[in-house]
Design a protein around this motif. Structure first.
Motif, PDB file in Angstrom:
ATOM      1  N   PHE A  57      11.913  32.840  32.514  1.00 27.76           N
ATOM      2  CA  PHE A  57      11.909  34.171  33.120  1.00 27.76           C
ATOM      3  C   PHE A  57      10.532  34.582  33.636  1.00 27.76           C
ATOM      4  CE2 PHE A  57      11.625  38.787  33.065  1.00 27.76           C
ATOM      5  CZ  PHE A  57      12.799  39.182  33.702  1.00 27.76           C
ATOM      6  N   PRO A  58       9.467  34.519  32.809  1.00 26.31           N
ATOM      7  CA  PRO A  58       8.170  34.999  33.293  1.00 26.31           C
ATOM      8  C   PRO A  58       7.536  34.120  34.363  1.00 26.31           C
ATOM      9  CG  PRO A  58       7.965  34.099  31.086  1.00 26.31           C
ATOM     10  CD  PRO A  58       9.426  34.161  31.391  1.00 26.31           C
ATOM     11  N   LEU A  59       8.096  32.950  34.619  1.00 27.85           N
ATOM     12  CA  LEU A  59       7.598  32.132  35.721  1.00 27.85           C
ATOM     13  C   LEU A  59       8.030  32.700  37.072  1.00 27.85           C
ATOM     14  CD1 LEU A  59       8.291  28.547  34.337  1.00 27.85           C
ATOM     15  CD2 LEU A  59       6.180  29.877  34.208  1.00 27.85           C
ATOM     16  N   PHE A  60       9.050  33.538  37.053  1.00 32.28           N
ATOM     17  CA  PHE A  60       9.612  34.087  38.287  1.00 32.28           C
ATOM     18  C   PHE A  60       9.577  35.608  38.348  1.00 32.28           C
ATOM     19  CE2 PHE A  60      11.328  29.888  37.894  1.00 32.28           C
ATOM     20  CZ  PHE A  60      11.456  29.415  39.196  1.00 32.28           C
ATOM     21  N   HIS A  61       9.284  36.270  37.212  1.00 29.31           N
ATOM     22  CA  HIS A  61       9.372  37.726  37.152  1.00 29.31           C
ATOM     23  C   HIS A  61       8.208  38.325  36.386  1.00 29.31           C
ATOM     24  CE1 HIS A  61      13.586  37.381  38.479  1.00 29.31           C
ATOM     25  NE2 HIS A  61      13.681  36.402  37.604  1.00 29.31           N
ATOM     26  N   SER A  62       8.003  39.611  36.552  1.00 28.79           N
ATOM     27  CA  SER A  62       7.035  40.363  35.767  1.00 28.79           C
ATOM     28  C   SER A  62       7.704  40.863  34.493  1.00 28.79           C
ATOM     29  CB  SER A  62       6.501  41.563  36.557  1.00 28.79           C
ATOM     30  OG  SER A  62       5.869  42.491  35.699  1.00 28.79           O
ATOM     31  N   VAL A  63       7.238  40.393  33.338  1.00 29.18           N
ATOM     32  CA  VAL A  63       7.774  40.851  32.065  1.00 29.18           C
ATOM     33  C   VAL A  63       7.512  42.351  31.894  1.00 29.18           C
ATOM     34  CG1 VAL A  63       7.585  40.654  29.559  1.00 29.18           C
ATOM     35  CG2 VAL A  63       7.575  38.600  30.974  1.00 29.18           C
ATOM     36  N   LYS A  64       6.323  42.776  32.280  1.00 29.06           N
ATOM     37  CA  LYS A  64       5.963  44.189  32.144  1.00 29.06           C
ATOM     38  C   LYS A  64       6.949  45.074  32.899  1.00 29.06           C
ATOM     39  CE  LYS A  64       2.655  45.900  34.649  1.00 29.06           C
ATOM     40  NZ  LYS A  64       1.324  46.217  35.197  1.00 29.06           N
ATOM     41  N   ASP A  65       7.262  44.728  34.135  1.00 27.01           N
ATOM     42  CA  ASP A  65       8.188  45.545  34.927  1.00 27.01           C
ATOM     43  C   ASP A  65       9.580  45.537  34.320  1.00 27.01           C
ATOM     44  OD1 ASP A  65       6.107  46.081  36.622  1.00 27.01           O
ATOM     45  OD2 ASP A  65       6.767  44.709  38.208  1.00 27.01           O
ATOM     46  N   PHE A  66       9.998  44.388  33.800  1.00 24.52           N
ATOM     47  CA  PHE A  66      11.332  44.294  33.200  1.00 24.52           C
ATOM     48  C   PHE A  66      11.438  45.201  31.979  1.00 24.52           C
ATOM     49  CE2 PHE A  66      14.195  42.468  30.020  1.00 24.52           C
ATOM     50  CZ  PHE A  66      15.371  42.384  30.751  1.00 24.52           C
ATOM     51  N   ILE A  67      10.458  45.129  31.084  1.00 24.99           N
ATOM     52  CA  ILE A  67      10.491  45.941  29.870  1.00 24.99           C
ATOM     53  C   ILE A  67      10.443  47.425  30.217  1.00 24.99           C
ATOM     54  CG2 ILE A  67       9.220  46.577  27.780  1.00 24.99           C
ATOM     55  CD1 ILE A  67      10.660  43.946  27.519  1.00 24.99           C
ATOM     56  N   PHE A  87       0.450  36.792  30.626  1.00 31.27           N
ATOM     57  CA  PHE A  87       1.275  35.642  30.255  1.00 31.27           C
ATOM     58  C   PHE A  87       0.461  34.368  30.431  1.00 31.27           C
ATOM     59  CE2 PHE A  87       4.424  32.304  31.098  1.00 31.27           C
ATOM     60  CZ  PHE A  87       5.163  32.395  29.932  1.00 31.27           C
ATOM     61  N   ASN A  88       0.309  33.607  29.342  1.00 28.74           N
ATOM     62  CA  ASN A  88      -0.519  32.412  29.323  1.00 28.74           C
ATOM     63  C   ASN A  88       0.334  31.183  29.599  1.00 28.74           C
ATOM     64  OD1 ASN A  88      -2.069  30.125  28.469  1.00 28.74           O
ATOM     65  ND2 ASN A  88      -3.365  31.475  27.254  1.00 28.74           N
ATOM     66  N   LEU A  89       0.081  30.516  30.716  1.00 30.55           N
ATOM     67  CA  LEU A  89       0.891  29.362  31.106  1.00 30.55           C
ATOM     68  C   LEU A  89       0.656  28.143  30.207  1.00 30.55           C
ATOM     69  CD1 LEU A  89       0.632  29.570  34.991  1.00 30.55           C
ATOM     70  CD2 LEU A  89       2.715  29.808  33.626  1.00 30.55           C
ATOM     71  N   MET A  90      -0.450  28.123  29.478  1.00 30.16           N
ATOM     72  CA  MET A  90      -0.722  27.008  28.583  1.00 30.16           C
ATOM     73  C   MET A  90       0.002  27.153  27.248  1.00 30.16           C
ATOM     74  SD  MET A  90      -2.516  24.989  30.339  1.00 30.16           S
ATOM     75  CE  MET A  90      -3.031  23.819  29.079  1.00 30.16           C
TER      76      MET A  90
END
Length: 255
Positions: free
Chosen positions: A151-161, A175-178
């Protein structure tokens, strides 16, 4: 020192029950029943049971349920609700990483981020899965929901919440990709009207990780689906649009 999730769940009990994401209980329990073939002899463990909504609904339908949570305040409300509903449920305060059970249950559920994946490290999250596996009988099932790393690879988690919660505001999401961890500041009003500012850290998982972790614990098959509020279904394939994933795994070995 309390972790952020301990502070949250000790202060956000009554308002928690009014959140949109807690309104799908009946449909979710319908799915759980279908997964155990409506067998009333099944013993069920609800890990991270919160205020008891799934445990109470299952007990109303004739199942023997044990509820476990880290928050005594959540459990106090769960016991009150069970009494109001006229059902008897054993609610226990315990850490999900060290559950006091050994091969006792036919089904273990962890729904609505019930402990997993809120822990500070991947090792601690894995301990929850280990503990759940020890609690199961051979052939038992583990059903849980967790954050979908796609999900966070394609969307903003902040906006969703922020668009899905009336009481919660997320800021400074990173969001840390590592590590696939989302670090953010949560502003939320507790049951007494006090504004809490919490530094949160949650782990998102991709399906291949979940599959590998569970197979290392002798779960097979491991099935992963999309997770729709109140509408859990094996006909719902996981996509990048799903904020959560639904995991259904069968335990092969109980030592």
């Amino acid at each position: 020192m309390q972790q952020w999730y301990q502070e949250l769940f000790n202060s956000f009990v009554n308002k928690y029950e009014n959140e949109s994401f807690t309104q799908g209980t009946v449909g979710e329990v319908d799915f759980l029943e279908s997964e155990i073939n409506h067998d009333k002899s099944c013993k069920i463990l609800d890990v991270g049971c919160g205020t008891g909504r799934h445990a109470i609904e299952l007990t109303k339908r004739g199942y023997q349920v044990t509820g476990v949570d880290l928050s005594e305040k959540m459990l106090k409300r769960a016991r009150e609700k069970a009494t109001e509903s006229g059902v008897g449920i054993d609610f226990i305060q315990a850490d999900a990483r060290n559950l006091p059970f050994q091969g006792e249950f036919d089904l273990v559920v962890m729904l609505c981020e019930g402990g997993f994946p809120l822990m500070e490290t991947d090792e601690m999250n894995f301990q929850i899965l280990e503990s759940a596996s020890r609690s199961l009988k051979k052939g038992g099932k583990l059903i849980f929901t967790t954050l979908n790393g796609l999900f966070p690879l394609f969307h903003s988690v902040k906006d969703f919440i922020n668009s899905n919660s009336e009481s919660q505001t997320n800021r400074e999401n990173s969001f840390n990709l590592m590590t696939f961890r989302d670090e953010y500041q949560m502003e939320i009003e507790d049951d007494e009207g006090k504004v809490l500012n919490l530094n949160c850290n949650e782990r998102y998982y991709v399906p291949s990780e979940i599959t590998w972790l569970l197979k290392s614990l002798n779960f097979n098959p491991v099935d992963i689906y999309g997770c729709k509020l109140g509408e859990f279904s094996r006909n719902d394939p996981l996509t990048t649009e799903d904020y959560e994933m639904l995991v259904v795994a069968e335990y092969l070995i109980n030592e």
